[in-house]
Design a protein around this motif. Structure first.
Motif, short mmCIF file in Angstrom:
data_model
loop_
_atom_site.label_atom_id
_atom_site.label_comp_id
_atom_site.label_asym_id
_atom_site.label_seq_id
_atom_site.Cartn_x
_atom_site.Cartn_y
_atom_site.Cartn_z
N ASP A 195 -10.27 6.42 -32.85
CA ASP A 195 -9.67 6.87 -31.59
C ASP A 195 -10.65 6.85 -30.43
N SER A 244 -9.00 3.55 -25.41
CA SER A 244 -7.74 3.82 -24.71
C SER A 244 -7.10 2.53 -24.19
N GLU A 299 -3.38 -1.26 -37.18
CA GLU A 299 -3.62 0.01 -36.50
C GLU A 299 -3.54 -0.16 -34.98
N THR A 300 -4.08 -1.26 -34.48
CA THR A 300 -3.96 -1.54 -33.05
C THR A 300 -2.50 -1.68 -32.65
N GLN A 302 0.15 -0.42 -34.14
CA GLN A 302 0.83 0.87 -34.22
C GLN A 302 0.50 1.74 -33.02
N LYS A 303 -0.77 1.74 -32.62
CA LYS A 303 -1.18 2.59 -31.50
C LYS A 303 -0.66 2.04 -30.17
N SER A 339 3.04 3.14 -30.11
CA SER A 339 3.17 4.59 -29.88
C SER A 339 2.68 5.02 -28.50
N GLU A 361 -0.51 5.10 -27.60
CA GLU A 361 -1.86 5.67 -27.66
C GLU A 361 -2.90 4.73 -27.05
#
Length: 220
Positions: free
Chosen positions: A67, A70, A82-83, A85-86, A89, A91
């Motif tokens: 994390d 940004s 993971e990138t 998904q974020k 979402s 994030e």
């Protein structure tokens, strides 16, 4: 002579919110020890400019998992779920830039150009919000330079004054990014006396390099 610093000292130089140009391609040619130190420090809200975000647990993927990031400016994120998904979402903000355009925008920053003209992206979502310029009857998009607060570079060898030599695919983004970072931190595999690296093999002159990472006691 450049005084070599520890990876932890390099990470301390990088504040929250900085923009980092990070070399490499799927983790190859990426400064792994600097990334590990940034993760350990817990730096936040970084903007990362890179070809990709590697994979979970590898290279820039470690920054994603921790994390630290940004915003990502990259040519693709397809191999790091993971990138994705974020991004979905909310994030992480992701700005996808065609690979050749990404390299040229970084180079433009490094050599002092006001931008580049490219036909890539005309008639697609890439064009949204960008200026179209016609030259000799052909349309181009004006793409602006990409600067970095820091360029984090991996190299095969450095000499005592910071001249850098690269190996294989580490040539891809590292030399160009070394031009465009306000502060350049290089992580060489080895540091050798002046003269060991042939002048023809120097792709990044030492005058561009602000800091070298010292080697670990085991030489890794």
């Amino acid at each position: 002579m450049k005084q070599a610093i520890k990876a932890e000292e390099a990470a301390e130089l990088i504040p929250d919110g900085a923009t980092l140009l990070i070399g490499g391609f799927m983790g190859v040619g990426t400064p792994q020890r600097i990334i590990d130190a940034i993760v350990a420090k817990g730096t936040r809200n970084l903007t990362i400019v890179a070809n990709d975000t590697a994979m979970p647990g590898r290279g820039i993927g470690k920054l994603i998992s921790a994390d630290c990031i940004s915003k990502v400016v990259a040519s693709h994120i397809g191999l790091n779920p993971e990138t994705q998904q974020k991004m979905i979402s909310g994030e992480i903000e992701v700005d996808l830039v065609p690979q050749g355009t990404l390299v040229e925008r970084i180079r433009a920053a490094g050599v002092g150009l006001g931008g580049i003209l490219t036909p890539t992206g005309i008639g697609t979502l890439i064009e949204d919000g960008k200026e179209r310029i016609t030259v000799d009857g052909r349309d181009f998009l004006l793409e602006t330079p990409i600067h970095g607060d820091f360029a984090l570079i991996a190299s095969y060898r450095a000499d005592y004054v910071g001249n850098l030599e690269y190996s294989l695919t580490a040539h891809n983004f590292n030399p160009v990014m070394a031009l465009a970072g306000k502060t350049v931190i290089a992580e060489p595999h080895s540091i050798v006396p002046i003269g060991v690296i042939s002048p023809d093999s120097v792709k990044t002159p030492g005058i561009l390099v602000d800091h070298l990472l010292e080697r670990q006691p085991d030489g890794s």
